[in-house]
Design a protein around this motif. Structure first.
Motif, PDB file in Angstrom:
ATOM      1  N   LEU A  21      -7.270   9.199   2.803  1.00  0.00           N
ATOM      2  CA  LEU A  21      -5.982   8.779   3.356  1.00  0.00           C
ATOM      3  C   LEU A  21      -4.905   9.819   3.040  1.00  0.00           C
ATOM      4  CD1 LEU A  21      -4.161   6.723   4.764  1.00  0.00           C
ATOM      5  CD2 LEU A  21      -3.999   5.493   2.582  1.00  0.00           C
ATOM      6  N   ALA A  22      -4.898  10.325   1.823  1.00  0.00           N
ATOM      7  CA  ALA A  22      -3.920  11.341   1.424  1.00  0.00           C
ATOM      8  C   ALA A  22      -4.123  12.641   2.201  1.00  0.00           C
ATOM      9  CB  ALA A  22      -4.010  11.603  -0.071  1.00  0.00           C
ATOM     10  N   ASP A  23      -5.391  13.028   2.415  1.00  0.00           N
ATOM     11  CA  ASP A  23      -5.670  14.227   3.212  1.00  0.00           C
ATOM     12  C   ASP A  23      -5.127  14.070   4.627  1.00  0.00           C
ATOM     13  OD1 ASP A  23      -6.931  15.618   1.171  1.00  0.00           O
ATOM     14  OD2 ASP A  23      -8.953  14.984   1.766  1.00  0.00           O
ATOM     15  N   TYR A  24      -5.307  12.883   5.193  1.00  0.00           N
ATOM     16  CA  TYR A  24      -4.805  12.611   6.545  1.00  0.00           C
ATOM     17  C   TYR A  24      -3.279  12.718   6.573  1.00  0.00           C
ATOM     18  CZ  TYR A  24      -3.563  10.171  10.815  1.00  0.00           C
ATOM     19  OH  TYR A  24      -3.006   9.852  12.033  1.00  0.00           O
ATOM     20  N   LEU A  25      -2.619  12.125   5.589  1.00  0.00           N
ATOM     21  CA  LEU A  25      -1.151  12.172   5.549  1.00  0.00           C
ATOM     22  C   LEU A  25      -0.648  13.608   5.373  1.00  0.00           C
ATOM     23  CD1 LEU A  25      -0.447   9.023   3.355  1.00  0.00           C
ATOM     24  CD2 LEU A  25       0.026   9.282   5.795  1.00  0.00           C
ATOM     25  N   GLN A  26      -1.302  14.370   4.513  1.00  0.00           N
ATOM     26  CA  GLN A  26      -0.886  15.754   4.293  1.00  0.00           C
ATOM     27  C   GLN A  26      -1.059  16.596   5.558  1.00  0.00           C
ATOM     28  OE1 GLN A  26      -1.247  18.295   0.522  1.00  0.00           O
ATOM     29  NE2 GLN A  26      -3.150  18.730   1.601  1.00  0.00           N
ATOM     30  N   LYS A  27      -2.131  16.333   6.263  1.00  0.00           N
ATOM     31  CA  LYS A  27      -2.408  17.092   7.486  1.00  0.00           C
ATOM     32  C   LYS A  27      -1.412  16.760   8.598  1.00  0.00           C
ATOM     33  CE  LYS A  27      -6.044  17.883  10.896  1.00  0.00           C
ATOM     34  NZ  LYS A  27      -7.382  17.490  11.348  1.00  0.00           N
ATOM     35  N   LEU A  29       1.737  15.034   8.227  1.00  0.00           N
ATOM     36  CA  LEU A  29       3.156  14.931   7.884  1.00  0.00           C
ATOM     37  C   LEU A  29       3.606  16.240   7.232  1.00  0.00           C
ATOM     38  CD1 LEU A  29       3.114  11.341   6.351  1.00  0.00           C
ATOM     39  CD2 LEU A  29       3.917  11.992   8.631  1.00  0.00           C
ATOM     40  N   PRO A  30       4.641  16.861   7.757  1.00  0.00           N
ATOM     41  CA  PRO A  30       5.042  18.179   7.251  1.00  0.00           C
ATOM     42  C   PRO A  30       5.552  18.170   5.812  1.00  0.00           C
ATOM     43  CG  PRO A  30       6.645  17.365   8.839  1.00  0.00           C
ATOM     44  CD  PRO A  30       5.494  16.408   8.851  1.00  0.00           C
ATOM     45  N   ASP A  31       6.122  17.080   5.342  1.00  0.00           N
ATOM     46  CA  ASP A  31       6.699  17.038   4.005  1.00  0.00           C
ATOM     47  C   ASP A  31       5.900  16.176   3.039  1.00  0.00           C
ATOM     48  OD1 ASP A  31       8.742  18.746   4.658  1.00  0.00           O
ATOM     49  OD2 ASP A  31      10.078  17.139   5.319  1.00  0.00           O
ATOM     50  N   PHE A  32       4.604  16.052   3.251  1.00  0.00           N
ATOM     51  CA  PHE A  32       3.750  15.257   2.382  1.00  0.00           C
ATOM     52  C   PHE A  32       2.735  16.186   1.729  1.00  0.00           C
ATOM     53  CE2 PHE A  32       0.329  12.500   1.097  1.00  0.00           C
ATOM     54  CZ  PHE A  32       0.938  11.312   0.755  1.00  0.00           C
ATOM     55  N   ARG A  33       2.739  16.251   0.389  1.00  0.00           N
ATOM     56  CA  ARG A  33       1.824  17.120  -0.342  1.00  0.00           C
ATOM     57  C   ARG A  33       1.055  16.312  -1.373  1.00  0.00           C
ATOM     58  NH1 ARG A  33       2.168  19.590   3.314  1.00  0.00           N
ATOM     59  NH2 ARG A  33       3.377  21.435   3.749  1.00  0.00           N
ATOM     60  N   ILE A  34      -0.206  16.685  -1.579  1.00  0.00           N
ATOM     61  CA  ILE A  34      -1.019  16.001  -2.581  1.00  0.00           C
ATOM     62  C   ILE A  34      -1.669  17.013  -3.517  1.00  0.00           C
ATOM     63  CG2 ILE A  34      -1.545  13.959  -1.208  1.00  0.00           C
ATOM     64  CD1 ILE A  34      -4.327  15.252  -0.668  1.00  0.00           C
ATOM     65  N   GLY A 119       3.484   4.141   8.324  1.00  0.00           N
ATOM     66  CA  GLY A 119       2.813   3.413   9.397  1.00  0.00           C
ATOM     67  C   GLY A 119       1.347   3.795   9.552  1.00  0.00           C
ATOM     68  N   VAL A 120       0.702   4.194   8.460  1.00  0.00           N
ATOM     69  CA  VAL A 120      -0.694   4.649   8.499  1.00  0.00           C
ATOM     70  C   VAL A 120      -1.526   3.746   7.595  1.00  0.00           C
ATOM     71  CG1 VAL A 120      -2.247   6.553   7.936  1.00  0.00           C
ATOM     72  CG2 VAL A 120      -0.006   7.032   8.913  1.00  0.00           C
ATOM     73  N   THR A 121      -2.730   3.423   8.040  1.00  0.00           N
ATOM     74  CA  THR A 121      -3.638   2.620   7.233  1.00  0.00           C
ATOM     75  C   THR A 121      -5.016   3.264   7.226  1.00  0.00           C
ATOM     76  OG1 THR A 121      -4.415   0.376   6.784  1.00  0.00           O
ATOM     77  CG2 THR A 121      -4.413   1.089   9.091  1.00  0.00           C
ATOM     78  N   SER A 122      -5.903   2.724   6.430  1.00  0.00           N
ATOM     79  CA  SER A 122      -7.259   3.263   6.331  1.00  0.00           C
ATOM     80  C   SER A 122      -8.255   2.214   6.799  1.00  0.00           C
ATOM     81  CB  SER A 122      -7.569   3.650   4.886  1.00  0.00           C
ATOM     82  OG  SER A 122      -8.909   4.066   4.770  1.00  0.00           O
TER      83      SER A 122
END
Length: 164
Positions: A21-27, A29-34, A119-122
């Motif tokens: 889920l975090a990989d998806y958000l990082q990919k 969303l421009p301001d999301f880092r993990i 607004g993202v789920t797994s």
């Protein structure tokens, strides 16, 4: 910018689910880092030296019951004054990597955060979670072996300096 740290046991299916889920958000969303931290299960959880797995001889007295090898999760929580006991643990970095963090929680809290803020789920199945957790454990073990092999290749040079 949102900077999150996701840490968990290498064989934890919920860590695998949070990681994807975090990989998806990082990919997306421009301001999301993990930043991901994978730990071997033996490092993650405390190991009591007086547990049934302790193999001292009848001549060796058992160590005191309070003797426990420090575990990774306990150390992180103690350092940050958090209370968390399961894998994964997820926190938000307030500054740069290694700075003060704000505990988000575990997988459920991270999923809720992703749903409410982004607004993202797994929709990952349990079967896939288990497969990825097994792959994570294999990869972690291979990486640890590689690190050990690299250490074996290094032969430090000892230099003595003597004054006359």
């Amino acid at each position: 910018m949102a900077k999150f740290v996701i840490a968990g046991k290498a064989n934890c299916p919920y860590y695998a689910k949070a990681e994807l889920l975090a990989d998806y958000l990082q990919k997306n969303l421009p301001d999301f880092r993990i930043f991901k931290i994978t730990q071997h299960p033996d490092v993650w959880e405390p190991v009591s030296l007086c547990s049934p797995g302790w193999h001292g001889t009848h001549r060796d007295p058992p160590p005191p019951a309070s003797t426990v090898l420090q575990d990774w999760l306990e150390d992180v929580c103690e350092r940050n004054m958090w209370d968390h006991r399961t894998s994964p643990i997820i926190w938000r970095e307030l500054l740069d990597r290694g700075g003060k963090g704000l505990l988000l929680g575990g997988y459920n809290e991270f999923l809720e955060h992703a749903q409410l803020y982004y607004g993202v789920t797994s929709n990952m199945t349990t079967e896939l979670m288990m497969v990825i957790a097994k792959e994570n454990m294999q990869t972690h073990t291979e990486q640890e072996l590689d690190k050990e092999n690299m250490k074996d290749l290094i032969s430090p040079l000892q230099v003595w300096i003597a004054r006359r």
